[in-house]
Write an enzyme that holds these catalytic residues in place. Structure first.
Site, PDB file in Angstrom:
ATOM      1  N   GLY A  54       0.817  -1.218   0.000  1.00 50.99           N
ATOM      2  CA  GLY A  54       0.000   0.000   0.000  1.00 50.99           C
ATOM      3  C   GLY A  54       0.845   1.259   0.000  1.00 50.99           C
ATOM      4  N   TYR A 109     -12.788  -2.980  10.839  1.00 49.96           N
ATOM      5  CA  TYR A 109     -11.441  -2.392  10.679  1.00 49.96           C
ATOM      6  C   TYR A 109     -10.670  -2.456  11.991  1.00 49.96           C
ATOM      7  CZ  TYR A 109      -7.800   1.206  10.451  1.00 49.96           C
ATOM      8  OH  TYR A 109      -6.597   1.887  10.539  1.00 49.96           O
TER       9      TYR A 109
HETATM   10  P1  NDP Z   1      -4.395   5.079   2.708  1.00 49.35           P
HETATM   11  O1  NDP Z   1      -5.772   4.737   2.315  1.00 49.35           O
HETATM   12  O2  NDP Z   1      -3.827   6.373   2.282  1.00 49.35           O
HETATM   13  O3  NDP Z   1      -3.396   3.933   2.258  1.00 49.35           O
HETATM   14  C1  NDP Z   1      -3.769   2.606   2.238  1.00 49.35           C
HETATM   15  C2  NDP Z   1      -3.030   1.885   1.146  1.00 49.35           C
HETATM   16  O4  NDP Z   1      -3.479   0.512   1.155  1.00 49.35           O
HETATM   17  C3  NDP Z   1      -3.293   2.434  -0.247  1.00 49.35           C
HETATM   18  O5  NDP Z   1      -2.082   2.467  -0.938  1.00 49.35           O
HETATM   19  C4  NDP Z   1      -4.233   1.411  -0.840  1.00 49.35           C
HETATM   20  O6  NDP Z   1      -4.122   1.278  -2.243  1.00 49.35           O
HETATM   21  C5  NDP Z   1      -3.713   0.144  -0.177  1.00 49.35           C
HETATM   22  N1  NDP Z   1      -4.655  -0.970  -0.312  1.00 49.35           N
HETATM   23  C6  NDP Z   1      -5.959  -1.005   0.002  1.00 49.35           C
HETATM   24  N2  NDP Z   1      -6.492  -2.178  -0.330  1.00 49.35           N
HETATM   25  C7  NDP Z   1      -5.501  -2.914  -0.884  1.00 49.35           C
HETATM   26  C8  NDP Z   1      -5.421  -4.210  -1.439  1.00 49.35           C
HETATM   27  N3  NDP Z   1      -6.503  -4.992  -1.568  1.00 49.35           N
HETATM   28  N4  NDP Z   1      -4.233  -4.658  -1.896  1.00 49.35           N
HETATM   29  C9  NDP Z   1      -3.143  -3.861  -1.827  1.00 49.35           C
HETATM   30  N5  NDP Z   1      -3.155  -2.617  -1.323  1.00 49.35           N
HETATM   31  C10 NDP Z   1      -4.323  -2.165  -0.858  1.00 49.35           C
HETATM   32  O7  NDP Z   1      -4.366   4.947   4.321  1.00 49.35           O
HETATM   33  P2  NDP Z   1      -3.243   5.273   5.397  1.00 49.35           P
HETATM   34  O8  NDP Z   1      -1.996   5.666   4.740  1.00 49.35           O
HETATM   35  O9  NDP Z   1      -3.850   6.150   6.403  1.00 49.35           O
HETATM   36  O10 NDP Z   1      -3.076   3.850   6.097  1.00 49.35           O
HETATM   37  C11 NDP Z   1      -1.879   3.131   6.095  1.00 49.35           C
HETATM   38  C12 NDP Z   1      -1.804   2.280   7.341  1.00 49.35           C
HETATM   39  O11 NDP Z   1      -1.755   3.113   8.500  1.00 49.35           O
HETATM   40  C13 NDP Z   1      -2.993   1.353   7.550  1.00 49.35           C
HETATM   41  O12 NDP Z   1      -2.525   0.102   7.984  1.00 49.35           O
HETATM   42  C14 NDP Z   1      -3.778   2.017   8.664  1.00 49.35           C
HETATM   43  O13 NDP Z   1      -4.501   1.077   9.421  1.00 49.35           O
HETATM   44  C15 NDP Z   1      -2.658   2.625   9.462  1.00 49.35           C
HETATM   45  N6  NDP Z   1      -3.059   3.718  10.329  1.00 49.35           N
HETATM   46  C16 NDP Z   1      -3.566   4.867   9.796  1.00 49.35           C
HETATM   47  C17 NDP Z   1      -3.949   5.904  10.628  1.00 49.35           C
HETATM   48  C18 NDP Z   1      -4.501   7.170  10.106  1.00 49.35           C
HETATM   49  O14 NDP Z   1      -4.829   8.024  10.929  1.00 49.35           O
HETATM   50  N7  NDP Z   1      -4.621   7.353   8.796  1.00 49.35           N
HETATM   51  C19 NDP Z   1      -3.815   5.786  12.093  1.00 49.35           C
HETATM   52  C20 NDP Z   1      -3.297   4.518  12.536  1.00 49.35           C
HETATM   53  C21 NDP Z   1      -2.918   3.546  11.675  1.00 49.35           C
HETATM   54  P3  NDP Z   1      -4.842   2.297  -3.260  1.00 49.35           P
HETATM   55  O15 NDP Z   1      -3.971   3.505  -3.298  1.00 49.35           O
HETATM   56  O16 NDP Z   1      -4.840   1.532  -4.547  1.00 49.35           O
HETATM   57  O17 NDP Z   1      -6.193   2.567  -2.726  1.00 49.35           O
HETATM   58 MG1  PMR Z   2     -10.866   9.338  17.041  1.00 52.74          MG
HETATM   59  C1  PMR Z   2      -8.412  11.409  22.348  1.00 52.74           C
HETATM   60  C2  PMR Z   2      -7.779  11.311  21.285  1.00 52.74           C
HETATM   61  C3  PMR Z   2      -8.187  10.677  20.016  1.00 52.74           C
HETATM   62  C4  PMR Z   2      -7.288  10.193  19.125  1.00 52.74           C
HETATM   63  C5  PMR Z   2      -5.795  10.205  19.243  1.00 52.74           C
HETATM   64  C6  PMR Z   2      -8.029   9.650  18.042  1.00 52.74           C
HETATM   65  C7  PMR Z   2      -7.445   9.019  16.940  1.00 52.74           C
HETATM   66  N1  PMR Z   2      -9.380   9.842  18.254  1.00 52.74           N
HETATM   67  C8  PMR Z   2      -9.519  10.477  19.476  1.00 52.74           C
HETATM   68  C9  PMR Z   2     -10.715  10.830  20.090  1.00 52.74           C
HETATM   69  C10 PMR Z   2     -11.996  10.771  19.516  1.00 52.74           C
HETATM   70  N2  PMR Z   2     -12.259  10.254  18.287  1.00 52.74           N
HETATM   71  C11 PMR Z   2     -13.237  11.239  20.119  1.00 52.74           C
HETATM   72  C12 PMR Z   2     -13.350  11.864  21.478  1.00 52.74           C
HETATM   73  C13 PMR Z   2     -14.231  11.000  19.207  1.00 52.74           C
HETATM   74  C14 PMR Z   2     -15.726  11.279  19.342  1.00 52.74           C
HETATM   75  C15 PMR Z   2     -16.069  12.600  18.808  1.00 52.74           C
HETATM   76  C16 PMR Z   2     -13.614  10.377  18.056  1.00 52.74           C
HETATM   77  C17 PMR Z   2     -14.300   9.993  16.924  1.00 52.74           C
HETATM   78  C18 PMR Z   2     -13.714   9.298  15.869  1.00 52.74           C
HETATM   79  C19 PMR Z   2     -14.361   8.759  14.707  1.00 52.74           C
HETATM   80  C20 PMR Z   2     -15.791   8.838  14.342  1.00 52.74           C
HETATM   81  N3  PMR Z   2     -12.350   9.003  15.785  1.00 52.74           N
HETATM   82  C21 PMR Z   2     -12.172   8.299  14.665  1.00 52.74           C
HETATM   83  C22 PMR Z   2     -13.369   8.140  13.993  1.00 52.74           C
HETATM   84  C23 PMR Z   2     -13.092   7.378  12.823  1.00 52.74           C
HETATM   85  O1  PMR Z   2     -13.888   7.018  11.955  1.00 52.74           O
HETATM   86  C24 PMR Z   2     -11.643   6.982  12.830  1.00 52.74           C
HETATM   87  C25 PMR Z   2     -11.562   5.524  13.056  1.00 52.74           C
HETATM   88  O2  PMR Z   2     -11.994   5.015  14.055  1.00 52.74           O
HETATM   89  O3  PMR Z   2     -10.971   4.827  12.116  1.00 52.74           O
HETATM   90  C26 PMR Z   2     -10.902   3.445  12.405  1.00 52.74           C
HETATM   91  C27 PMR Z   2     -11.081   7.718  14.027  1.00 52.74           C
HETATM   92  C28 PMR Z   2      -9.797   7.832  14.541  1.00 52.74           C
HETATM   93  N4  PMR Z   2      -9.511   8.484  15.723  1.00 52.74           N
HETATM   94  C29 PMR Z   2      -8.156   8.453  15.907  1.00 52.74           C
HETATM   95  C30 PMR Z   2      -7.558   7.758  14.823  1.00 52.74           C
HETATM   96  C31 PMR Z   2      -6.086   7.508  14.663  1.00 52.74           C
HETATM   97  C32 PMR Z   2      -8.573   7.384  13.997  1.00 52.74           C
HETATM   98  C33 PMR Z   2      -8.401   6.694  12.679  1.00 52.74           C
HETATM   99  C34 PMR Z   2      -7.606   5.752  12.198  1.00 52.74           C
HETATM  100  C35 PMR Z   2      -7.181   4.432  12.747  1.00 52.74           C
HETATM  101  O4  PMR Z   2      -7.382   4.031  13.862  1.00 52.74           O
HETATM  102  O5  PMR Z   2      -6.513   3.808  11.986  1.00 52.74           O
END
Ligand code: NDP
Ligand code: PMR
Length: 385
Positions: free
Chosen positions: A76, A260
């Site tokens: 990815g 997820y």
């Molecule tokens: P993106 O959507 O930007 O990147 C995800 C990547 O995964 C893309 O390159 C996508 O390809 C690829 N992908 C999706 N499906 C497939 C598949 N079937 N085969 C191969 N590749 C695939 O997301 P992020 O960069 O945010 O996420 C990267 C990682 O970081 C994930 O593991 C996510 O869980 C983790 N993460 C993200 C956070 C965030 O806040 N964004 C927080 C915590 C963890 P394509 O470009 O073709 O869609």
């Molecule tokens: Mg979240 C207190 C801190 C905190 C942090 C670090 C995250 C990270 N989030 C926080 C708080 C909250 N979030 C609170 C208080 C709420 C309610 C308003 C909230 C809501 C929320 C939603 C609806 N947050 C989200 C969502 C998503 O759809 C995202 C998610 O769950 O993706 C799986 C998300 C996220 N919050 C984060 C991070 C890192 C995500 C996204 C990505 C991930 O876990 O990979």
């Protein structure tokens, strides 16, 4: 509260993105990349045991060794964190990046517009939604003749608004199929290649997340992650001969956001199980991480527009958990190559000053019995047992 309503998963659904995958079959192209890997070498101090590698040499005068370029596979790498880490690693000149992507053209354009130097990367097709594609990728990678020094399982999909499951080519629920099962098979197959590598520090990194950890505030935002007794996974996760549930815990109702978060628990458990089974014998470092909230990436592409608008400012100004794609890329690059992050079995996080620390996983995400059970069921689902 309007913000909370917008940020909580909604029932609206957004059309799924099409898959424009292109398979790389051109072996001439692969051999060019291979040549580049072995011919480019980097001067570096080697503190560990001497390595006999193509392109390495020892100077008896200054005791310095020319360390060959490392080869890192990043799944990815066509967007978000994967692309940012690919760029950060390639820029050092110390790494050749294999971008393992489902959409070849998208990856090629992304690498170009990120300014990655030609020759610093190779794009290979990988669709994690197909176990055949995973096996094909491993074959193609081996035929390219490159060593494997680090593997990053980064790709993921998030379907927050989905109320009905979609399925991989093998019939598994898509989030768990791509984020966990595809990576599980990939890691297991490429472990042999990592074992063969003579690189001083070999690493296998799997992305985790705060939202899969219920010992955090973010992990307590509903729906909460939870694998239960894994009966849905053991029941086939809705695949052939499944017991009908598309959720790992066997729940009747499908919940895309929970699927997820569950898949992220699987990622963190898998890293620890790999560590327990293989670290001592192989010396490979297994690690996971929470890179920070990269609120601007494509991960949220299926969320409602209001969420996508409010999520970045909410994370920047309210939770202060926001991190830019570039900064998150540097963090992931650190886990791949920083000489101070060699400890295995660790879940890394960063504090406000962007200093890394060993973070605590939730009880479930660090349960060794659950990790063992997950391992055994996953082996069956991907055809390894
Ligand atoms: P993106 O959507 O930007 O990147 C995800 C990547 O995964 C893309 O390159 C996508 O390809 C690829 N992908 C999706 N499906 C497939 C598949 N079937 N085969 C191969 N590749 C695939 O997301 P992020 O960069 O945010 O996420 C990267 C990682 O970081 C994930 O593991 C996510 O869980 C983790 N993460 C993200 C956070 C965030 O806040 N964004 C927080 C915590 C963890 P394509 O470009 O073709 O869609
Ligand atoms: Mg979240 C207190 C801190 C905190 C942090 C670090 C995250 C990270 N989030 C926080 C708080 C909250 N979030 C609170 C208080 C709420 C309610 C308003 C909230 C809501 C929320 C939603 C609806 N947050 C989200 C969502 C998503 O759809 C995202 C998610 O769950 O993706 C799986 C998300 C996220 N919050 C984060 C991070 C890192 C995500 C996204 C990505 C991930 O876990 O990979």
């Amino acid at each position: 509260m309007a913000l909370q309503a917008a940020l909580l998963p909604s029932t609206l659904s957004v059309p799924k993105k099409g898959n424009l995958a292109t398979v790389v079959k051109d072996t001439a192209f692969l051999s060019v990349s291979q040549k580049k890997v072995s011919s480019l070498s980097v001067r570096a101090q080697v503190a560990t045991a001497p390595v006999a590698t193509p392109g390495s040499s020892t100077s008896s005068v200054d005791k310095k060794k020319t360390l060959r370029q490392g080869v890192v596979v990043i799944t990815g790498a066509s967007s978000g964190l994967g692309l940012a880490a690919a760029k950060a690693l390639a820029e050092t000149g110390k790494w050749h990046v294999v971008m393992a992507c489902r959409d070849f053209l998208k990856a090629a354009k992304a690498a170009k517009s990120a300014g990655m130097a030609e020759g610093s990367y190779t794009i290979l097709h990988l669709d994690l939604a197909s176990l055949d594609s995973v096996r094909q990728f491993v074959d193609n990678f081996r035929r390219a003749g490159m060593p494997l020094d680090a593997l990053v399982c980064n790709a993921a999909i998030y379907r927050p608004t989905a109320r009905t499951p979609t399925f991989t080519a093998d019939g598994y629920e898509m989030s768990v199929g791509v984020n966990h099962l595809g990576h599980f098979l990939l890691s297991r197959l490429l472990l042999d290649d990592l074992k063969k590598s003579d690189y001083p520090s070999r690493r296998l990194v799997i992305l985790g997340s705060i939202t899969g950890n219920t010992n955090t505030l973010a992990g307590n935002v509903p729906p909460k992650a939870g694998l239960g007794d894994l009966r849905g996974l053991a029941g086939g996760l809705s695949g052939p001969n499944s017991n009908g549930s598309a959720m790992i815990d066997g729940a009747e109702e499908f919940d895309g956001a929970k699927a997820y978060k569950d898949s992220k628990i699987c990622n963190m458990l898998t890293m620890q199980e790999l560590h327990r089974r293989f670290h001592e014998d192989t010396g490979i470092t297994f690690a996971s991480l929470y890179p920070g909230c990269i609120a601007t990436t494509g991960l949220f592409r299926e969320h409602i527009p209001l969420f996508r608008m409010l999520f970045p400012p909410f994370q920047k100004f309210v939770t202060k958990g926001f991190v830019s794609e570039a900064e998150s890329g540097k963090r992931l690059a650190q886990v791949v190559s920083d000489p101070s992050l060699t400890k295995s079995g660790v879940y890394w996080s960063w504090n406000k000053d962007s200093a890394s620390f060993e973070n605590q996983l939730s009880q479930e995400a660090s349960d060794p019995e659950k990790a063992r059970k997950l391992w055994e069921i996953s082996e069956k689902l991907v055809g390894l047992a």
